[in-house]
Write a protein that holds these residues in place. Structure first.
Motif, PDB file in Angstrom:
ATOM      1  N   PHE A 307       0.506  -1.320  -0.086  1.00 32.65           N
ATOM      2  CA  PHE A 307      -0.140  -0.337   0.073  1.00 32.65           C
ATOM      3  C   PHE A 307       1.307   1.209   0.282  1.00 32.65           C
ATOM      4  CE2 PHE A 307      -3.503   2.411   2.550  1.00 32.65           C
ATOM      5  CZ  PHE A 307      -4.088   2.810   1.394  1.00 32.65           C
ATOM      6  N   ILE A 308       0.346   2.147   1.248  1.00 31.06           N
ATOM      7  CA  ILE A 308       1.832   3.177   0.437  1.00 31.06           C
ATOM      8  C   ILE A 308       2.701   3.447   1.310  1.00 31.06           C
ATOM      9  CG2 ILE A 308      -0.288   4.764   0.422  1.00 31.06           C
ATOM     10  CD1 ILE A 308      -0.754   5.406   3.166  1.00 31.06           C
ATOM     11  N   PHE A 309       3.292   2.191   2.353  1.00 30.07           N
ATOM     12  CA  PHE A 309       4.724   2.049   3.297  1.00 30.07           C
ATOM     13  C   PHE A 309       5.519   2.530   2.163  1.00 30.07           C
ATOM     14  CE2 PHE A 309       8.461  -0.345   4.399  1.00 30.07           C
ATOM     15  CZ  PHE A 309       7.986  -0.050   5.001  1.00 30.07           C
ATOM     16  N   ARG A 310       5.214   1.498   0.689  1.00 26.03           N
ATOM     17  CA  ARG A 310       6.942   2.268  -0.273  1.00 26.03           C
ATOM     18  C   ARG A 310       6.248   2.536  -1.252  1.00 26.03           C
ATOM     19  NH1 ARG A 310      11.828   1.112   0.788  1.00 26.03           N
ATOM     20  NH2 ARG A 310      11.738  -0.984   2.050  1.00 26.03           N
ATOM     21  N   THR A 311       6.892   3.851  -1.486  1.00 27.49           N
ATOM     22  CA  THR A 311       6.054   4.128  -2.820  1.00 27.49           C
ATOM     23  C   THR A 311       7.036   5.003  -3.811  1.00 27.49           C
ATOM     24  OG1 THR A 311       5.434   6.093  -2.126  1.00 27.49           O
ATOM     25  CG2 THR A 311       3.142   4.487  -1.516  1.00 27.49           C
ATOM     26  N   GLY A 403       8.597  -2.216  10.683  1.00 28.50           N
ATOM     27  CA  GLY A 403       9.316  -1.486   9.776  1.00 28.50           C
ATOM     28  C   GLY A 403      10.044  -0.597  10.006  1.00 28.50           C
ATOM     29  N   GLU A 404      10.746   0.307   9.236  1.00 21.84           N
ATOM     30  CA  GLU A 404      11.507   1.071   9.696  1.00 21.84           C
ATOM     31  C   GLU A 404      10.521   2.148   9.416  1.00 21.84           C
ATOM     32  OE1 GLU A 404      15.123   2.548   7.892  1.00 21.84           O
ATOM     33  OE2 GLU A 404      14.518   4.445   7.879  1.00 21.84           O
ATOM     34  N   ILE A 405       9.751   2.973  10.023  1.00 23.69           N
ATOM     35  CA  ILE A 405       9.495   4.315   9.909  1.00 23.69           C
ATOM     36  C   ILE A 405      10.444   5.899  10.243  1.00 23.69           C
ATOM     37  CG2 ILE A 405       6.838   3.801  10.711  1.00 23.69           C
ATOM     38  CD1 ILE A 405       7.419   4.239  13.384  1.00 23.69           C
ATOM     39  N   GLU A 406      11.471   5.640  10.831  1.00 22.45           N
ATOM     40  CA  GLU A 406      12.013   6.840  10.770  1.00 22.45           C
ATOM     41  C   GLU A 406      13.690   6.241  11.533  1.00 22.45           C
ATOM     42  OE1 GLU A 406      10.469  10.089  13.389  1.00 22.45           O
ATOM     43  OE2 GLU A 406      12.231  10.786  13.348  1.00 22.45           O
ATOM     44  N   GLY A 407      14.867   6.994  10.732  1.00 25.62           N
ATOM     45  CA  GLY A 407      16.053   6.530  10.815  1.00 25.62           C
ATOM     46  C   GLY A 407      17.099   7.778  11.797  1.00 25.62           C
ATOM     47  N   VAL A 408      17.281   7.257  12.773  1.00 24.57           N
ATOM     48  CA  VAL A 408      18.345   8.681  13.354  1.00 24.57           C
ATOM     49  C   VAL A 408      19.443   8.773  13.096  1.00 24.57           C
ATOM     50  CG1 VAL A 408      17.928  10.405  15.248  1.00 24.57           C
ATOM     51  CG2 VAL A 408      16.179   8.518  14.803  1.00 24.57           C
ATOM     52  N   PRO A 461      17.688  12.973  12.160  1.00 23.32           N
ATOM     53  CA  PRO A 461      16.429  12.179  12.526  1.00 23.32           C
ATOM     54  C   PRO A 461      15.350  12.369  11.045  1.00 23.32           C
ATOM     55  CG  PRO A 461      17.024  13.707  13.990  1.00 23.32           C
ATOM     56  CD  PRO A 461      17.223  14.258  12.631  1.00 23.32           C
ATOM     57  N   SER A 462      15.033  11.776  10.144  1.00 21.36           N
ATOM     58  CA  SER A 462      14.742  11.397   8.958  1.00 21.36           C
ATOM     59  C   SER A 462      13.189  10.751   8.531  1.00 21.36           C
ATOM     60  CB  SER A 462      15.461  10.803   7.927  1.00 21.36           C
ATOM     61  OG  SER A 462      14.404  11.004   6.800  1.00 21.36           O
ATOM     62  N   ALA A 463      12.156  11.234   8.835  1.00 17.60           N
ATOM     63  CA  ALA A 463      10.777  10.500   8.870  1.00 17.60           C
ATOM     64  C   ALA A 463       9.929  10.360   7.366  1.00 17.60           C
ATOM     65  CB  ALA A 463       9.911  10.987  10.513  1.00 17.60           C
ATOM     66  N   GLY A 464       9.862   9.167   7.769  1.00 22.32           N
ATOM     67  CA  GLY A 464       8.245   9.968   6.026  1.00 22.32           C
ATOM     68  C   GLY A 464       7.046   9.897   6.193  1.00 22.32           C
ATOM     69  N   ALA A 465       6.703  11.011   6.289  1.00 25.39           N
ATOM     70  CA  ALA A 465       5.096  11.352   6.345  1.00 25.39           C
ATOM     71  C   ALA A 465       3.706  10.535   5.705  1.00 25.39           C
ATOM     72  CB  ALA A 465       5.073  12.983   5.795  1.00 25.39           C
ATOM     73  N   THR A 466       4.714  10.687   4.501  1.00 25.65           N
ATOM     74  CA  THR A 466       2.728   8.821   4.025  1.00 25.65           C
ATOM     75  C   THR A 466       3.274   7.830   5.132  1.00 25.65           C
ATOM     76  OG1 THR A 466       4.933   8.767   1.815  1.00 25.65           O
ATOM     77  CG2 THR A 466       3.241   9.983   2.027  1.00 25.65           C
ATOM     78  N   ARG A 467       3.769   7.247   4.798  1.00 30.22           N
ATOM     79  CA  ARG A 467       4.540   5.999   5.606  1.00 30.22           C
ATOM     80  C   ARG A 467       3.319   6.262   7.390  1.00 30.22           C
ATOM     81  NH1 ARG A 467       9.805   2.810   5.663  1.00 30.22           N
ATOM     82  NH2 ARG A 467       9.483   2.685   3.131  1.00 30.22           N
TER      83      ARG A 467
HETATM   84  P1  ATP Z   1      14.062   1.763   3.695  1.00 32.06           P
HETATM   85  O1  ATP Z   1      14.535   1.034   4.345  1.00 32.06           O
HETATM   86  O2  ATP Z   1      12.318   1.574   3.685  1.00 32.06           O
HETATM   87  O3  ATP Z   1      13.531   1.843   1.598  1.00 32.06           O
HETATM   88  P2  ATP Z   1      15.026   4.192   3.596  1.00 32.06           P
HETATM   89  O4  ATP Z   1      16.212   3.844   4.782  1.00 32.06           O
HETATM   90  O5  ATP Z   1      15.774   4.033   2.328  1.00 32.06           O
HETATM   91  O6  ATP Z   1      13.951   3.102   3.763  1.00 32.06           O
HETATM   92  P3  ATP Z   1      15.894   6.343   4.283  1.00 32.06           P
HETATM   93  O7  ATP Z   1      16.541   7.026   3.582  1.00 32.06           O
HETATM   94  O8  ATP Z   1      16.140   6.957   6.139  1.00 32.06           O
HETATM   95  O9  ATP Z   1      15.094   5.171   4.668  1.00 32.06           O
HETATM   96  O10 ATP Z   1      14.296   7.516   4.361  1.00 32.06           O
HETATM   97  C1  ATP Z   1      13.973   7.964   5.700  1.00 32.06           C
HETATM   98  C2  ATP Z   1      12.188   7.874   5.938  1.00 32.06           C
HETATM   99  O11 ATP Z   1      11.729   7.492   4.960  1.00 32.06           O
HETATM  100  C3  ATP Z   1      12.187   6.450   5.800  1.00 32.06           C
HETATM  101  O12 ATP Z   1      12.294   5.798   7.645  1.00 32.06           O
HETATM  102  C4  ATP Z   1      10.610   5.925   5.369  1.00 32.06           C
HETATM  103  O13 ATP Z   1      10.122   6.603   6.826  1.00 32.06           O
HETATM  104  C5  ATP Z   1      10.542   7.076   4.635  1.00 32.06           C
HETATM  105  N1  ATP Z   1      11.145   6.423   2.870  1.00 32.06           N
HETATM  106  C6  ATP Z   1      11.458   6.304   2.301  1.00 32.06           C
HETATM  107  N2  ATP Z   1      11.802   4.803   1.307  1.00 32.06           N
HETATM  108  C7  ATP Z   1      10.448   5.329   1.331  1.00 32.06           C
HETATM  109  C8  ATP Z   1       9.309   5.031   0.287  1.00 32.06           C
HETATM  110  N3  ATP Z   1       9.868   4.071  -0.517  1.00 32.06           N
HETATM  111  N4  ATP Z   1       7.711   5.216   0.381  1.00 32.06           N
HETATM  112  C9  ATP Z   1       7.629   5.838   1.197  1.00 32.06           C
HETATM  113  N5  ATP Z   1       8.559   6.125   2.397  1.00 32.06           N
HETATM  114  C10 ATP Z   1       9.526   5.891   2.934  1.00 32.06           C
END
Ligand code: ATP
Length: 687
Positions: A307-311, A403-408, A461-467
């Motif tokens: 769904f909107i987890f990975r777009t 699942g990752e929602i934010e990386g710090v 700190p990097s978070a996904g708004a849609t996630r």
């Molecule tokens: P993932 O391991 O899920 O691919 P990432 O480690 O590549 O994520 P970052 O580059 O650290 O992700 O991006 C920070 C945040 O952006 C993630 O924690 C996630 O919430 C969001 N994000 C990253 N890629 C996507 C995506 N394709 N769709 C929706 N949200 C995303």
């Protein structure tokens, strides 16, 4: 219980106008989604809650909104042009495309199966890996062979203990098992095996692109879609979308084309680094300070989904917090590790705060907290520029899981140095960077306290708004029993299910006959079987699983089965009476804060009063008026989209100026004077 499957959340989103598939009239474009009337409110509220916490609540933060398109040089010096890629393979039979490391990862994790540990297949499996490594180019070849030999040796040393474990397990001899677990030889053997399997996993994932198509076939890595094991050669695929500034007619790769090339940003962070000096100088900011930005990011993901987890188009909420390098930190000041920890805690608290509705009791809070975790990345997972990264993860329903929602991340001085001219040689060496001959800026800072000039370090700190939207929807989604079904009603569902099974079994038989005769079957036997298994499981757990019955009937294997079509409408009606779907969203995130209903829509005085209450509140927050159904049904509709409060205007209201206020989670109703509504609602909405 929160959502049990992403499907539940996805169905609700489409039905009620949160999220729609993009370009649907033309069949849609994979993994692009449009946010509908309720979705845009929720997304905006998430961003507002983040901005409030990241910027307004602190003294050391400012906001920014940088352009999506930046000079190509930004992406060359950040490392994205060379390395922001994933290895990709295509299945030769069904043409599906996969990330090679995902396929290899799934294949490798089969090793962790109990079966694998307890049988001689271990040795067969890893000897096959060794043959795969022999076919890789150097240095992967030698590294891989060494990793495979160690995993074989570690397993050989551990196996006698493994057999004993199995024996104690079978006899239930817990005390012998405990004794053995504590024994120092067992500890050592376990540690060696764990280190060997971790090294193996890391090697395989990192070298997925060095796998040849032949090695996929030899190792029986199979296509998750069609089961074939014939793949194309893995190749690196850059995830950045390309475009050009101005009209370009030159062919790809020519100087003219390359000079006009731009990328849609794959992260918002680089826009912040580009503006470090602007913000610092224009606001005379002293380090430590940070910059926050919310914006769209684009990644041409090979396997988007869930769904909107990975777009491929999504929104990020990112902070770059600039701090002193360790050598300039004075006594009593926070160092990089302490700042990192502070941000991990602040961000974790934010996720929990907005995942928890005010109605949650202590036990609910514990359960919610258990679905969020902080996970420090192991040394071998870290990006080469990161000193430390802690991921905040959420336990999504179904197969998605954690699942990752934010990386710090503690990114040291890597980013600002990468974009700076005149960085000293020893720093370039330490950061594994080339000298930047394109930049005309040095992103350094004169620290008046330390009386020194330095390039700041950064915590990101990097978070996904849609996630985040998906996270909060999954957590808020609840289906509750509001009326206990009778035994007779449950028996009815069971007998309908038995009828469906009888019919479906016949369809499976017919379909198999058609396949054998080379004809196109009317049903996919495997899918129908999967549907029946799900239905059996749900029926065996009735009445507790009442909320899952419709989900089972929506299974793709149930399509076109006549009894399903017949039973679905009455079952749906019955389930609607017994259960309610409620989104227990934090009120600050709820798309609609207040709904006002007239008890009678044919009583002009009641309607007028209800509308005037709506008008009074719509200036402050999203308020709606609805008279399109009976009150009970209107409550249900608002519960389903998370509206925290509903107001009903009735005959009494006309006499004494009070209305019924109904709270979403408890369904409790209270009479409140119209004049006092503002003071009643505002603190409860936590805006
Ligand atoms: P993932 O391991 O899920 O691919 P990432 O480690 O590549 O994520 P970052 O580059 O650290 O992700 O991006 C920070 C945040 O952006 C993630 O924690 C996630 O919430 C969001 N994000 C990253 N890629 C996507 C995506 N394709 N769709 C929706 N949200 C995303």
């Amino acid at each position: 219980m929160p959502a049990k499957s992403l499907e539940q959340v996805r169905n609700l989103c489409m039905r009620r106008g949160f999220v729609f598939p993009g370009s649907a009239a033309y069949g849609g474009v994979a993994s692009f989604w449009d946010y509908g009337p309720l979705g845009v409110e929720l997304l905006n509220n998430v961003k507002k809650a983040w901005w409030q916490d990241a910027v307004y609540a602190r003294d050391d933060m400012d906001g920014l909104d940088a352009a999506v398109l930046m000079s190509r040089k930004v992406w060359q010096h950040s490392g994205h042009e060379a390395t922001f890629s994933d290895p990709m393979v295509d299945c030769k039979k069904c043409r599906s495309r996969f990330r090679a490391d995902d396929l290899v990862g799934a294949w490798v994790s089969s090793v962790r199966d109990e079966d694998m540990l307890t049988s001689e297949t271990w040795s067969k499996h890893f000897k096959a890996h060794e043959r795969v490594c022999q076919a890789m180019p150097e240095p992967a070849r030698s590294q891989g062979v060494a990793v495979m030999r160690e995993i074989l040796a570690a397993h050989e040393a551990w196996w006698p203990l493994g057999k004993l474990f199995l024996k104690f397990d079978a006899s239930g001899d817990e005390s012998a098992k405990r004794e053995m677990v504590a024994d120092s030889d067992t500890v050592k053997a376990n540690q060696r095996l764990k280190a060997a399997t971790d090294a193996h996993h890391k090697f395989i994932t990192e070298n997925a692109v060095a796998f040849t198509a032949a090695s996929f076939t030899a190792c029986e890595v199979t296509c998750p879609k069609c089961g074939s094991n014939e793949f194309t050669e893995p190749r690196q695929f850059n995830l950045m979308f390309q475009s050009h500034v101005g009209p370009v007619s030159a062919a790809a790769g020519t100087d003219e084309e390359a000079a006009a090339r731009v990328y849609l940003r794959p992260e918002t962070a680089q826009g912040i680094f580009m503006n470090f000096a602007h913000v610092q100088r224009s606001l005379a900011r002293k380090v430590p300070f940070g910059i926050a930005q919310i914006g769209k990011a684009f990644r041409n993901e090979i396997t988007p989904g869930n769904f909107i987890f990975r777009t491929r188009e999504f929104e990020q909420m990112e902070i770059e917090f600039f701090i002193k390098p360790p050598q300039f930190v004075a006594e009593g000041e926070k160092n990089d590790e302490q700042w990192h920890e502070e941000w991990v805690q602040q961000r974790y608290r934010w996720w929990l705060r907005y995942a928890t509705p005010p109605s949650a009791g202590n036990e609910d809070m514990e359960r919610i907290a258990a679905r969020f975790r902080k996970r420090a990345q192991a040394a071998d997972e870290l990006a080469h520029y990161a000193k430390a990264t802690t991921d905040i993860e959420y336990l999504f329903p179904g197969a998605l899981g954690w699942g990752e929602i934010e990386g710090v991340a503690n990114r040291t001085d890597f980013d600002l140095s990468a974009h700076s001219k005149d960085v000293p040689e020893e720093d370039l060496k330490r950061l594994k960077l080339e000298a930047n001959k394109d930049s005309n800026e040095k992103f350094d800072y004169f620290d008046p306290d330390a009386k020194a000039r330095y390039i700041p370090w950064v915590i990101e700190p990097s978070a996904g708004a849609t996630r985040a939207v998906l996270t909060f929807l999954c957590e808020a989604y609840h289906e509750e029993l509001v009326k206990e079904p009778t035994k007779q009603e449950i028996d009815q569902i069971k007998s309908d299910a038995a009828m469906i099974r009888k019919n479906a079994e016949k369809k499976i038989k017919d379909a198999r006959k058609d396949i054998e005769a080379g004809k196109e079957p009317k049903h996919q036997p495997d899918k129908v079987e999967a549907f029946l298994n799900q239905l059996d499981d749900v029926v065996s757990r009735l009445p507790a699983s009442l909320d899952e019955v419709l989900l089972a009937l929506d299974h793709e294997g149930a399509q076109n089965l006549e009894p399903v079509k017949k039973f679905r409408p009455p079952t749906e009606k019955f389930i609607e009476e017994c259960t309610r779907t409620v989104l227990r969203l934090h009120p600050a995130l709820a798309p609609i804060k207040l709904a006002v209903f007239p008890l009678k829509k044919n009583k002009p005085e009641i309607v007028e009063l209800a509308k005037s209450i709506k008008q009074k509140f719509q200036k402050h927050f999203r308020t709606v008026y609805d008279d399109s159904a009976g009150i009970g049904r209107l409550y249900r509709r608002q519960d389903e989209i998370g509206t925290p409060f509903c107001i009903t205007v009735d005959f009494e209201s006309l006499e004494d100026g009070t209305v019924t206020v109904r709270e979403r989670d408890s369904m409790a109703q209270e009479r409140v004077a119209i004049d006092e509504l503002h003071d009643y609602l505002l603190p409860r909405l936590e805006l």
